[in-house]
Scaffold this motif. Structure first.
Motif, short mmCIF file in Angstrom:
data_model
loop_
_atom_site.label_atom_id
_atom_site.label_comp_id
_atom_site.label_asym_id
_atom_site.label_seq_id
_atom_site.Cartn_x
_atom_site.Cartn_y
_atom_site.Cartn_z
N ASP A 207 -18.63 12.04 2.08
CA ASP A 207 -18.77 11.45 3.19
C ASP A 207 -18.20 11.47 4.45
OD1 ASP A 207 -20.88 10.07 5.10
OD2 ASP A 207 -21.13 8.66 3.26
N PRO A 208 -18.66 12.11 5.57
CA PRO A 208 -17.86 11.37 6.97
C PRO A 208 -18.06 10.44 7.03
CG PRO A 208 -19.61 13.35 6.79
CD PRO A 208 -19.48 12.78 6.39
N ALA A 209 -18.77 9.52 6.87
CA ALA A 209 -18.98 8.22 6.83
C ALA A 209 -17.44 7.15 6.62
CB ALA A 209 -20.46 6.84 6.76
N ASN A 210 -17.33 8.18 5.32
CA ASN A 210 -16.66 6.97 4.55
C ASN A 210 -14.42 7.62 4.16
OD1 ASN A 210 -17.60 5.79 3.62
ND2 ASN A 210 -18.54 6.88 1.79
N ALA A 211 -14.76 8.78 5.91
CA ALA A 211 -13.85 9.50 5.88
C ALA A 211 -12.50 8.01 6.16
CB ALA A 211 -13.93 10.28 7.29
N ASP A 212 -10.89 8.59 6.24
CA ASP A 212 -9.94 8.55 6.56
C ASP A 212 -9.38 7.93 7.46
OD1 ASP A 212 -7.42 6.40 6.06
OD2 ASP A 212 -6.68 8.07 4.59
N PRO A 213 -9.37 6.72 8.12
CA PRO A 213 -8.97 7.09 10.17
C PRO A 213 -8.11 7.51 10.04
CG PRO A 213 -9.68 4.44 9.49
CD PRO A 213 -9.98 5.06 7.90
N ALA A 214 -6.64 7.11 9.41
CA ALA A 214 -5.25 7.53 8.98
C ALA A 214 -5.64 8.97 8.99
CB ALA A 214 -4.75 6.76 7.91
N ALA A 215 -6.03 10.10 8.22
CA ALA A 215 -5.72 11.48 8.44
C ALA A 215 -6.61 12.25 9.14
CB ALA A 215 -7.49 11.60 7.25
N SER B 223 2.11 -10.99 17.78
CA SER B 223 2.32 -9.87 18.46
C SER B 223 3.60 -8.76 17.64
CB SER B 223 1.91 -9.90 19.61
OG SER B 223 3.26 -10.40 20.13
N ALA B 224 3.27 -7.49 18.50
CA ALA B 224 4.96 -6.30 18.10
C ALA B 224 4.83 -6.42 16.95
CB ALA B 224 5.39 -6.36 19.19
N ASP B 225 6.64 -6.02 16.30
CA ASP B 225 6.52 -6.15 15.24
C ASP B 225 6.99 -6.97 14.55
OD1 ASP B 225 8.67 -4.06 13.59
OD2 ASP B 225 9.91 -5.28 13.53
N VAL B 226 6.48 -8.06 14.75
CA VAL B 226 6.46 -9.25 13.63
C VAL B 226 4.46 -9.20 13.11
CG1 VAL B 226 6.14 -11.88 13.09
CG2 VAL B 226 8.22 -10.55 14.61
N ARG C 114 -2.98 0.32 10.48
CA ARG C 114 -1.86 1.89 10.33
C ARG C 114 -3.04 2.38 12.15
NH1 ARG C 114 -1.06 5.51 6.54
NH2 ARG C 114 0.14 6.36 7.98
N ARG C 115 -4.80 1.92 12.53
CA ARG C 115 -4.75 2.06 13.72
C ARG C 115 -4.07 1.48 14.53
NH1 ARG C 115 -9.59 1.53 11.08
NH2 ARG C 115 -9.89 -1.47 11.24
N SER D 297 4.02 4.01 12.04
CA SER D 297 4.30 3.44 11.37
C SER D 297 4.73 3.94 10.37
CB SER D 297 4.12 1.70 11.22
OG SER D 297 4.53 1.03 10.14
N VAL D 298 6.34 4.35 9.39
CA VAL D 298 5.93 4.77 8.18
C VAL D 298 5.73 3.63 6.81
CG1 VAL D 298 8.27 5.70 6.57
CG2 VAL D 298 7.75 6.61 8.75
N SER D 299 6.48 2.37 7.15
CA SER D 299 6.01 1.78 6.00
C SER D 299 5.18 1.53 6.25
CB SER D 299 6.79 0.05 5.81
OG SER D 299 6.50 -0.62 6.83
N LEU D 300 4.40 0.95 6.35
CA LEU D 300 3.18 0.72 6.62
C LEU D 300 2.11 2.07 5.53
CD1 LEU D 300 1.72 -0.45 9.64
CD2 LEU D 300 1.27 -1.51 7.65
N GLY D 301 2.59 3.16 5.88
CA GLY D 301 1.82 4.52 5.49
C GLY D 301 2.36 4.15 3.63
N ALA D 302 3.60 4.46 3.40
CA ALA D 302 4.17 3.72 1.86
C ALA D 302 3.35 2.92 1.75
CB ALA D 302 5.30 3.83 2.33
N PHE D 303 3.17 1.51 2.17
CA PHE D 303 2.93 0.78 1.25
C PHE D 303 0.79 1.12 0.80
CE2 PHE D 303 6.60 -0.88 1.59
CZ PHE D 303 7.30 -1.84 0.36
N GLU D 304 0.76 1.34 2.16
CA GLU D 304 -0.80 1.45 1.97
C GLU D 304 -1.33 2.19 0.25
OE1 GLU D 304 -4.48 3.30 5.23
OE2 GLU D 304 -3.10 4.52 4.79
N ALA D 305 -0.17 4.10 0.77
CA ALA D 305 -0.43 4.80 -0.34
C ALA D 305 0.55 3.72 -1.92
CB ALA D 305 0.73 5.67 -0.57
N LEU D 306 0.60 2.60 -1.90
CA LEU D 306 0.59 2.25 -2.98
C LEU D 306 -0.94 1.19 -3.28
CD1 LEU D 306 3.75 0.57 -3.04
CD2 LEU D 306 3.81 1.84 -4.38
N THR D 307 -1.97 0.85 -2.50
CA THR D 307 -2.84 0.63 -2.72
C THR D 307 -3.60 1.37 -3.08
OG1 THR D 307 -2.29 -2.03 -1.03
CG2 THR D 307 -4.61 -0.97 -1.58
#
Length: 157
Positions: free
Chosen positions: A149-157, A51-54, A83-84, A89-99
């Protein structure tokens, strides 16, 4: 990492269901280059109730490890979930961008980074351009065929 793994294994043997112990062992294997073993342990740690930050750190490391193994769709799914759970979280966004970049979705990756800049960087110099950054991010995101396709929209957007 061999000394770290050697120190963690007895602790893991005594507490195999402790999510923090499992997570720490996963990270040690990951750093040592045994990403396949790390993935199994990251999954166990998450299932055991981190849970939490870990938990946020585990999701980030798990998603990154999946990317390094070439399991890009799984990595994207982990980052979308993370991301949900941790939308700020900035770090999650940065590493998601790498993927996203590794998956050939460079426009989506850059859009995410532009949004991170606009949302997370506090700079007098940048503040006046934040609407333009967000507009460019929206434009780049619109170029991604997955967003047609709205069904594939990025939920983080």
């Amino acid at each position: 990492m061999a000394p770290t793994i050697a120190a963690l294994l007895p602790l893991y043997e005594r507490h195999p269901d402790d999510p923090r112990v499992v997570y720490e062992l996963a990270g040690a294997y990951d750093t040592a280059g045994d990403e396949a073993a790390a993935c199994v342990l990251y999954e166990r740690a998450l299932d055991a109730g981190l849970s939490a930050d870990v938990r946020r750190r585990c999701l980030l490391q798990y998603g990154s490890t999946l990317r390094n193994l070439g399991r890009l769709e799984e990595s994207l799914a982990v980052f979308a979930r993370a991301r949900r759970e941790y939308p700020q979280s900035v770090s999650l966004g940065a590493f998601e961008a790498l993927t996203l970049h590794a998956a050939g979705r460079a426009d989506q990756a850059l859009a995410g980074l532009l949004d991170l800049l606009a949302d997370a960087v506090d700079s007098d110099e940048l503040d006046r351009y934040k609407p333009a950054l967000r507009g460019n991010a929206a434009y780049l995101r619109s170029l991604d065929p997955a967003n047609a396709d709205p069904a594939n929209a990025d939920p983080a957007a």
